[in-house]
Motif scaffolding. Sequence first.
Motif, PDB file in Angstrom:
ATOM      1  N   ALA A  77     -72.067 -18.807 -96.458  1.00  0.00           N
ATOM      2  CA  ALA A  77     -72.478 -17.874 -95.414  1.00  0.00           C
ATOM      3  C   ALA A  77     -71.489 -16.724 -95.376  1.00  0.00           C
ATOM      4  CB  ALA A  77     -72.537 -18.571 -94.065  1.00  0.00           C
ATOM      5  N   TYR A  78     -71.999 -15.555 -94.981  1.00  0.00           N
ATOM      6  CA  TYR A  78     -71.180 -14.350 -95.000  1.00  0.00           C
ATOM      7  C   TYR A  78     -71.208 -13.681 -93.628  1.00  0.00           C
ATOM      8  CZ  TYR A  78     -71.960 -15.031 -99.986  1.00  0.00           C
ATOM      9  OH  TYR A  78     -72.042 -15.568-101.248  1.00  0.00           O
ATOM     10  N   LEU A  79     -70.030 -13.387 -93.112  1.00  0.00           N
ATOM     11  CA  LEU A  79     -69.917 -12.638 -91.866  1.00  0.00           C
ATOM     12  C   LEU A  79     -69.393 -11.247 -92.205  1.00  0.00           C
ATOM     13  CD1 LEU A  79     -70.122 -12.736 -88.730  1.00  0.00           C
ATOM     14  CD2 LEU A  79     -67.682 -13.324 -88.727  1.00  0.00           C
ATOM     15  N   GLN A  80     -70.265 -10.264 -92.111  1.00  0.00           N
ATOM     16  CA  GLN A  80     -69.883  -8.876 -92.375  1.00  0.00           C
ATOM     17  C   GLN A  80     -69.433  -8.254 -91.071  1.00  0.00           C
ATOM     18  OE1 GLN A  80     -69.782  -7.079 -95.356  1.00  0.00           O
ATOM     19  NE2 GLN A  80     -68.801  -5.503 -94.105  1.00  0.00           N
ATOM     20  N   MET A  81     -68.216  -7.777 -91.042  1.00  0.00           N
ATOM     21  CA  MET A  81     -67.637  -7.218 -89.818  1.00  0.00           C
ATOM     22  C   MET A  81     -67.334  -5.744 -90.046  1.00  0.00           C
ATOM     23  SD  MET A  81     -65.101 -10.357 -88.747  1.00  0.00           S
ATOM     24  CE  MET A  81     -63.934 -10.045 -90.061  1.00  0.00           C
ATOM     25  N   ASN A  82     -68.013  -4.903 -89.307  1.00  0.00           N
ATOM     26  CA  ASN A  82     -67.844  -3.457 -89.415  1.00  0.00           C
ATOM     27  C   ASN A  82     -67.286  -2.897 -88.112  1.00  0.00           C
ATOM     28  OD1 ASN A  82     -69.067  -3.535 -92.004  1.00  0.00           O
ATOM     29  ND2 ASN A  82     -71.104  -3.336 -91.081  1.00  0.00           N
ATOM     30  N   SER A  83     -66.786  -1.687 -88.186  1.00  0.00           N
ATOM     31  CA  SER A  83     -66.249  -1.003 -87.003  1.00  0.00           C
ATOM     32  C   SER A  83     -65.287  -1.913 -86.237  1.00  0.00           C
ATOM     33  CB  SER A  83     -67.397  -0.562 -86.081  1.00  0.00           C
ATOM     34  OG  SER A  83     -68.279   0.290 -86.763  1.00  0.00           O
ATOM     35  N   LEU A  84     -64.375  -2.489 -86.965  1.00  0.00           N
ATOM     36  CA  LEU A  84     -63.467  -3.460 -86.361  1.00  0.00           C
ATOM     37  C   LEU A  84     -62.552  -2.805 -85.336  1.00  0.00           C
ATOM     38  CD1 LEU A  84     -62.739  -5.551 -89.539  1.00  0.00           C
ATOM     39  CD2 LEU A  84     -63.595  -6.474 -87.375  1.00  0.00           C
ATOM     40  N   LYS A  85     -62.269  -3.592 -84.312  1.00  0.00           N
ATOM     41  CA  LYS A  85     -61.406  -3.149 -83.227  1.00  0.00           C
ATOM     42  C   LYS A  85     -60.201  -4.076 -83.127  1.00  0.00           C
ATOM     43  CE  LYS A  85     -65.565  -1.907 -80.589  1.00  0.00           C
ATOM     44  NZ  LYS A  85     -66.296  -2.121 -79.309  1.00  0.00           N
ATOM     45  N   SER A  86     -59.167  -3.629 -82.443  1.00  0.00           N
ATOM     46  CA  SER A  86     -57.984  -4.478 -82.293  1.00  0.00           C
ATOM     47  C   SER A  86     -58.347  -5.776 -81.581  1.00  0.00           C
ATOM     48  CB  SER A  86     -56.892  -3.724 -81.534  1.00  0.00           C
ATOM     49  OG  SER A  86     -57.365  -3.308 -80.267  1.00  0.00           O
ATOM     50  N   GLY A  87     -59.326  -5.730 -80.720  1.00  0.00           N
ATOM     51  CA  GLY A  87     -59.750  -6.922 -80.005  1.00  0.00           C
ATOM     52  C   GLY A  87     -60.431  -7.965 -80.879  1.00  0.00           C
ATOM     53  N   ASP A  88     -60.745  -7.584 -82.112  1.00  0.00           N
ATOM     54  CA  ASP A  88     -61.339  -8.540 -83.044  1.00  0.00           C
ATOM     55  C   ASP A  88     -60.275  -9.369 -83.765  1.00  0.00           C
ATOM     56  OD1 ASP A  88     -63.668  -5.959 -83.887  1.00  0.00           O
ATOM     57  OD2 ASP A  88     -64.041  -7.702 -82.600  1.00  0.00           O
ATOM     58  N   SER A  89     -59.021  -9.006 -83.586  1.00  0.00           N
ATOM     59  CA  SER A  89     -57.945  -9.744 -84.240  1.00  0.00           C
ATOM     60  C   SER A  89     -57.913 -11.179 -83.742  1.00  0.00           C
ATOM     61  CB  SER A  89     -56.598  -9.076 -83.961  1.00  0.00           C
ATOM     62  OG  SER A  89     -56.526  -7.788 -84.528  1.00  0.00           O
ATOM     63  N   ALA A  90     -57.943 -12.110 -84.666  1.00  0.00           N
ATOM     64  CA  ALA A  90     -57.985 -13.527 -84.325  1.00  0.00           C
ATOM     65  C   ALA A  90     -57.996 -14.340 -85.612  1.00  0.00           C
ATOM     66  CB  ALA A  90     -59.228 -13.859 -83.497  1.00  0.00           C
ATOM     67  N   THR A  91     -57.885 -15.639 -85.432  1.00  0.00           N
ATOM     68  CA  THR A  91     -58.158 -16.541 -86.539  1.00  0.00           C
ATOM     69  C   THR A  91     -59.632 -16.905 -86.470  1.00  0.00           C
ATOM     70  OG1 THR A  91     -55.924 -17.438 -86.450  1.00  0.00           O
ATOM     71  CG2 THR A  91     -57.571 -18.717 -87.642  1.00  0.00           C
ATOM     72  N   TYR A  92     -60.325 -16.748 -87.557  1.00  0.00           N
ATOM     73  CA  TYR A  92     -61.763 -16.988 -87.619  1.00  0.00           C
ATOM     74  C   TYR A  92     -62.026 -18.320 -88.317  1.00  0.00           C
ATOM     75  CZ  TYR A  92     -62.865 -12.324 -85.928  1.00  0.00           C
ATOM     76  OH  TYR A  92     -62.987 -11.197 -85.148  1.00  0.00           O
ATOM     77  N   PHE A  93     -62.911 -19.099 -87.720  1.00  0.00           N
ATOM     78  CA  PHE A  93     -63.267 -20.423 -88.231  1.00  0.00           C
ATOM     79  C   PHE A  93     -64.772 -20.498 -88.457  1.00  0.00           C
ATOM     80  CE2 PHE A  93     -59.247 -22.507 -87.198  1.00  0.00           C
ATOM     81  CZ  PHE A  93     -58.752 -21.716 -86.170  1.00  0.00           C
TER      82      PHE A  93
END
Length: 122
Positions: A77-93
């Motif tokens: 599975a693929y998670l495409q993340m665009n227009s990233l913001k500082s609030g998106d910073s995290a560990t992703y599981f």
Amino acid sequence: VQLQASGGGLVQAGGSLRLSCAASGGIFRATVMGWFRQAPGKQRELVASITPGGSTNFADSVKGRFTLSRDDAKNTAYLQMNSLKSGDSATYFCATTYRNSASRSTSGYEAWGPGTQVTVSS
């Protein structure tokens, strides 16, 4: 099911990243897959989920910026993340379940992969 997430890294605000979650040892096409994230000091939260039929659900905070897809032939599975913001910073599981519905709760998933770090610099 064993899961392995990859694709995290450091990116500037406004940039993009694509996370991948590769599955093995199970029937991937029969599973609901979810992506969660956890920032320091915060609870793990659902980012997006996708059912075996391809129906997706997104957190309000990422709607219109993130997309989620799956390639059952590749068990990935693929998670495409665009227009990233500082609030998106995290560990992703990534996580999967054989249940019939896509839960927003961590308790709704049985198999989890190790996280991948996403850091968005402002």
